[in-house]
Design an enzyme around this catalytic site. Sequence first.
Site, PDB file in Angstrom:
ATOM      1  N   THR A   1      13.625  -1.689  -4.545  1.00 34.39           N
ATOM      2  CA  THR A   1      13.033  -0.683  -3.661  1.00 34.39           C
ATOM      3  C   THR A   1      11.861  -1.263  -2.868  1.00 34.39           C
ATOM      4  OG1 THR A   1      11.388   0.118  -5.227  1.00 34.39           O
ATOM      5  CG2 THR A   1      13.576   1.117  -5.342  1.00 34.39           C
ATOM      6  N   CYS A   2      11.459  -0.518  -1.856  1.00 30.50           N
ATOM      7  CA  CYS A   2      10.322  -0.902  -1.016  1.00 30.50           C
ATOM      8  C   CYS A   2       9.001  -0.556  -1.682  1.00 30.50           C
ATOM      9  CB  CYS A   2      10.405  -0.181   0.327  1.00 30.50           C
ATOM     10  SG  CYS A   2      11.599  -0.911   1.439  1.00 30.50           S
ATOM     11  N   ASP A   3       8.984  -0.350  -2.965  1.00 29.53           N
ATOM     12  CA  ASP A   3       7.748  -0.009  -3.653  1.00 29.53           C
ATOM     13  C   ASP A   3       7.230  -1.255  -4.361  1.00 29.53           C
ATOM     14  OD1 ASP A   3       5.812   0.983  -5.583  1.00 29.53           O
ATOM     15  OD2 ASP A   3       6.570   2.958  -5.018  1.00 29.53           O
TER      16      ASP A   3
ATOM     17  N   ASN B   1      14.001   5.816  -2.411  1.00 28.55           N
ATOM     18  CA  ASN B   1      14.457   4.864  -1.388  1.00 28.55           C
ATOM     19  C   ASN B   1      15.922   5.087  -1.020  1.00 28.55           C
ATOM     20  OD1 ASN B   1      12.751   1.726  -1.224  1.00 28.55           O
ATOM     21  ND2 ASN B   1      11.881   3.665  -1.838  1.00 28.55           N
TER      22      ASN B   1
END
Lengths: 377, 377
Positions: B324-326, B367
Amino acid sequence: MATQRILDFLATRRPNGPCLVVDLDVVRDNFRAFEKALPDSRIYYAVKANPAPEILRLLAAMGSSFDTASVAEVEMAMDAGAPANRISFGNTIKKERDIARAYQLGIRLFAVDCVEEVEKIARVAPGSRVFCRVLTDGEGAEWPLSRKFGCVPAMAVDVLRHAKGLGLDAYGVSFHVGSQQTDLSAWDRALSDAKTVFATLAEEGIVLKMVNMGGGFPTRYLKDVPAAQAYGQAIFSALRKHFGNALPETIIEPGRGMVGNAGVIKSEVVLISKKADNDNVRWVFLDIGKFGGLAETMDEAIRYPLVTRHDGSETAPCVLAGPTCDSADVMYEKTPYPLPLSLTIGDEVLIEGTGAYTTTYSAVAFNGFEPLRSYVI
Amino acid sequence: MATQRILDFLATRRPNGPCLVVDLDVVRDNFRAFEKALPDSRIYYAVKANPAPEILRLLAAMGSSFDTASVAEVEMAMDAGAPANRISFGNTIKKERDIARAYQLGIRLFAVDCVEEVEKIARVAPGSRVFCRVLTDGEGAEWPLSRKFGCVPAMAVDVLRHAKGLGLDAYGVSFHVGSQQTDLSAWDRALSDAKTVFATLAEEGIVLKMVNMGGGFPTRYLKDVPAAQAYGQAIFSALRKHFGNALPETIIEPGRGMVGNAGVIKSEVVLISKKADNDNVRWVFLDIGKFGGLAETMDEAIRYPLVTRHDGSETAPCVLAGPTCDSADVMYEKTPYPLPLSLTIGDEVLIEGTGAYTTTYSAVAFNGFEPLRSYVI
């Protein structure tokens, strides 16, 4: 931050169980504030912050572009009315088959941070624009970024050169100053790095065109934060300082800054107790916790404002915890939260500033609890 | 721990995307091992560990009882064939309307840790059995419990006395030594506290009957753990030491110990990269991470065994992260994970010991990624 529309909705509909209510009027105001603060930048809303269809449709109609993290998010943005040329596949970590699928859907703008990702894109999305993410230090951010995304500027030069060599459009550089960033000079430092990459590649005849300045624009939780206007001025000054008159195209990717303050979670006090008669600190258990949507309380990073009907009366420190049988499901313990002494079991607690990074973070069925419901009004 | 049945399933079905596969034969063996190790204790499977209907049906048919955290879990256990008298509502944090609903369904056994909870139960579940959870120190556990559940023993005496006064059946005491507990003396310390509560109330004529010894039984991750038999012996000795010949009824609540080693997650390497040319550590990104089911890697608490087709060849330290973009979606960074140098993008990685606390922990759509799929075979 609980707008009158949200309060009216809760008073009229009286939803059972915890839920998020998002006021679209606030999202609209936020979009306009970003447009006004950075009139020369294109706004790519970070879909992951809150992908509710009503929010995506509103922003698509207002002319927003979209930053997406997965093929599912690409499809959500398109379903909301965004054309493919207003969508960026901004995740630096993508399966090759997902890149291929996005390319089939018309996506031509991709994030990378290494040559391995460039090679996937060259194979299945020929000719696409790529921008390389550069590591920043994240100093000053409340939810600091690790080194997970981006590479050092020297490596970004190699990555973009490699992209050009494989027939891709070496389009620009991106960075992210860290979420909820309140130090305006963070953009200055990052733009300085971006300029270095531009200048180095220009010497080889590779002309980059775009700087993606990412997100990081804060929403107001308990502390005051600079307004969009202040960000706009600081960023524009830094752009001028580093790029002079040859200003690049710029993109911003607000997520939290677009929807954070538009949402309020309604919760209920399930239990208030002590662990021993002589404890100073009460434990307050809500019907929502870390696994029900408040994941960003991890390490007590984000401290949400809480509103109760007893506000203004005497308070005492509380540990705030969620309703699951998981001992990690505690929101604030190291720094207890002051709550009214008159708070009682069954009271409603509004958790403000929860429009971003809540619904989709919530666990699918942990302890049998359903995921956070959401109403967009 | 990837059994032949699991390997055959993966080879034949070749499911797309990350998924958990659980082998019911292992669950059956684990249940029998607990029965054999603690023949005088009733086994209440902690439904929250993995509520897959196939697992609940198997255990119900084998005679297991069930520890539940919510009305939804009560209903799952009943749907699987468990009668109400084999179900405990073991969450100490319950809405009064949920207690009422459970009572309607026939549940008569409830956990408490304060007088406030006792009062709810007295109002809507009259005459029910209650047991009071006592705080333990959790020393020696890999996933230590905070002070979230339980009260000090002196307060447990007040709580149970109050229950008796309100017409409830003051039934016993519970404790939890901390998840993945490998220090066998932890049960001895907790049973000593339990005995104190029994003895104090006995002086007032209140005769408790049951000790709920909770879970904490470990599953094997990277380190060897004592076998169920060793736990059984240690617990039985401690019971004898503190209760003599007046042994109480006992309950155990294995969750991780029942299903942890029965499941394997199949994942795929999405990307392998470095942040700078001179970095020693590679970043390996899988298609599953902290928000896709591996929440227990939080603070790098649980270190799962990873299996690849290159095992046995030369390894080097890697940071292991999710897709994910986290930036918080990183599993192992402080202590990098040694992985084969020949590992490549697209390779399958099996994550062993993932039968517990994975599927239901996974985010509903973070996401845009779907929750972890699961196959029970």
